[in-house]
Design a protein around this motif. Structure first.
Motif, short mmCIF file in Angstrom:
data_model
loop_
_atom_site.label_atom_id
_atom_site.label_comp_id
_atom_site.label_asym_id
_atom_site.label_seq_id
_atom_site.Cartn_x
_atom_site.Cartn_y
_atom_site.Cartn_z
N ALA A 1 0.83 -1.21 0.00
CA ALA A 1 0.00 0.00 0.00
C ALA A 1 0.87 1.26 0.00
N LEU A 2 1.87 1.29 0.86
CA LEU A 2 2.74 2.46 0.93
C LEU A 2 3.58 2.61 -0.34
N ASP A 3 4.02 1.49 -0.91
CA ASP A 3 4.77 1.53 -2.16
C ASP A 3 3.89 2.06 -3.30
N SER A 4 2.65 1.61 -3.32
CA SER A 4 1.71 2.06 -4.35
C SER A 4 1.44 3.56 -4.22
N ILE A 5 1.23 4.02 -3.00
CA ILE A 5 1.01 5.45 -2.76
C ILE A 5 2.22 6.24 -3.26
N ALA A 6 3.42 5.79 -2.86
CA ALA A 6 4.64 6.50 -3.25
C ALA A 6 4.80 6.52 -4.76
N ASN A 7 4.56 5.40 -5.41
CA ASN A 7 4.70 5.35 -6.87
C ASN A 7 3.73 6.30 -7.56
N ALA B 1 9.10 12.05 -11.99
CA ALA B 1 9.80 11.26 -13.01
C ALA B 1 10.60 10.11 -12.40
N LEU B 2 10.08 9.58 -11.29
CA LEU B 2 10.71 8.41 -10.68
C LEU B 2 9.90 7.19 -11.00
N ASN B 3 10.57 6.17 -11.52
CA ASN B 3 9.90 4.91 -11.78
C ASN B 3 9.82 4.10 -10.50
N ARG B 4 9.11 3.01 -10.58
CA ARG B 4 8.85 2.15 -9.44
C ARG B 4 10.09 1.89 -8.57
N GLY B 5 10.01 2.29 -7.33
CA GLY B 5 11.04 1.98 -6.35
C GLY B 5 12.30 2.83 -6.41
N GLN B 6 12.44 3.66 -7.42
CA GLN B 6 13.67 4.45 -7.54
C GLN B 6 13.83 5.45 -6.40
N TYR B 7 12.72 5.84 -5.80
CA TYR B 7 12.79 6.77 -4.68
C TYR B 7 13.58 6.17 -3.52
N LEU B 8 13.54 4.84 -3.37
CA LEU B 8 14.29 4.18 -2.30
C LEU B 8 15.80 4.38 -2.50
N HIS C 1 10.13 14.05 3.18
CA HIS C 1 8.94 14.72 3.73
C HIS C 1 7.74 13.77 3.65
N GLU C 2 7.59 13.10 2.50
CA GLU C 2 6.50 12.13 2.34
C GLU C 2 6.67 10.98 3.32
N ASN C 3 7.90 10.53 3.52
CA ASN C 3 8.17 9.42 4.43
C ASN C 3 7.79 9.77 5.86
N ARG C 4 8.13 10.98 6.29
CA ARG C 4 7.74 11.41 7.64
C ARG C 4 6.21 11.43 7.78
N TYR C 5 5.54 11.94 6.75
CA TYR C 5 4.08 11.98 6.76
C TYR C 5 3.51 10.55 6.84
N SER C 6 4.02 9.64 6.02
CA SER C 6 3.52 8.26 6.01
C SER C 6 3.78 7.57 7.34
N ASN C 7 4.94 7.81 7.94
CA ASN C 7 5.22 7.25 9.25
C ASN C 7 4.23 7.75 10.29
N GLN C 8 4.01 9.05 10.28
CA GLN C 8 3.08 9.65 11.24
C GLN C 8 1.68 9.07 11.05
N MET C 9 1.26 8.95 9.81
CA MET C 9 -0.07 8.40 9.50
C MET C 9 -0.15 6.95 9.96
N ALA C 10 0.85 6.16 9.63
CA ALA C 10 0.83 4.73 9.95
C ALA C 10 0.86 4.47 11.46
N LEU C 11 1.52 5.34 12.20
CA LEU C 11 1.66 5.13 13.63
C LEU C 11 0.61 5.87 14.46
N SER C 12 -0.31 6.54 13.79
CA SER C 12 -1.33 7.27 14.54
C SER C 12 -2.13 6.29 15.40
#
Length: 151
Positions: free
Chosen positions: A15-21, A28-35, A104-115
């Motif tokens: 789910a998080l990978d799909s959101i990020a993609n 202009a980042l393809n699948r997983g390149q953000y990692l 920035h997106e990662n911090r947001y996703s962490n905060q959301m996931a751990l709420s």
């Protein structure tokens, strides 16, 4: 019970990978390149073999992603001063800008996931997931290097 835990971890990761993609498609980042960008940002001067191990991907997969990121001007390679065969990876200015957006997106996703989890629960989850990650990484290396698991 154990299968259910792995399914839940997989569902969360997909789910998080799909959101990020979806969100990073405009970057202009393809699948997983953000990692790759984030790990290079966290570990400037890293070599591709270490990056591949860190991401639990084989060297050829890492090499293809690295080449695409170089082509898009997001990272660069520099030869080692002592051993010219070793190439170190660094972000370009464009790559640094994107890495900041991704963080920035990662911090947001962490905060959301751990709420809904208090600090103690968050720390416990982090410690437990670290143990799971270590177990899986160790097993991945074993299988990657030709080992056969006995079920």
């Amino acid at each position: 019970m154990k299968e259910d835990v792995l399914r839940q971890i997989g569902t969360i990761a997909r789910a998080l990978d799909s959101i990020a993609n979806i969100e990073f498609k405009d970057l202009a980042l393809n699948r997983g390149q953000y990692l790759y960008l984030v790990r290079i940002s966290e570990n400037p001067d890293i070599i591709s073999d270490h990056l591949a191990r860190m991401l639990s991907v084989d060297r050829s997969t890492a090499a293809r992603s690295i080449q695409k990121l170089i082509k898009h001007g997001l990272i660069r390679k520099e030869s080692d001063l002592e051993n010219k065969k070793i190439r170190h990876l660094f972000l370009t200015a464009k790559g640094e800008t994107l890495a900041d957006v991704i963080e920035h997106e990662n911090r947001y996703s962490n905060q959301m996931a751990l709420s809904g989890l208090n600090e103690k629960e968050q720390l416990m989850l982090k410690e437990l997931l670290q143990k799971v990650e270590n177990n899986v990484s160790e097993n991945w290396l074993f299988v990657k290097n030709g080992g056969k698991r006995e079920y």
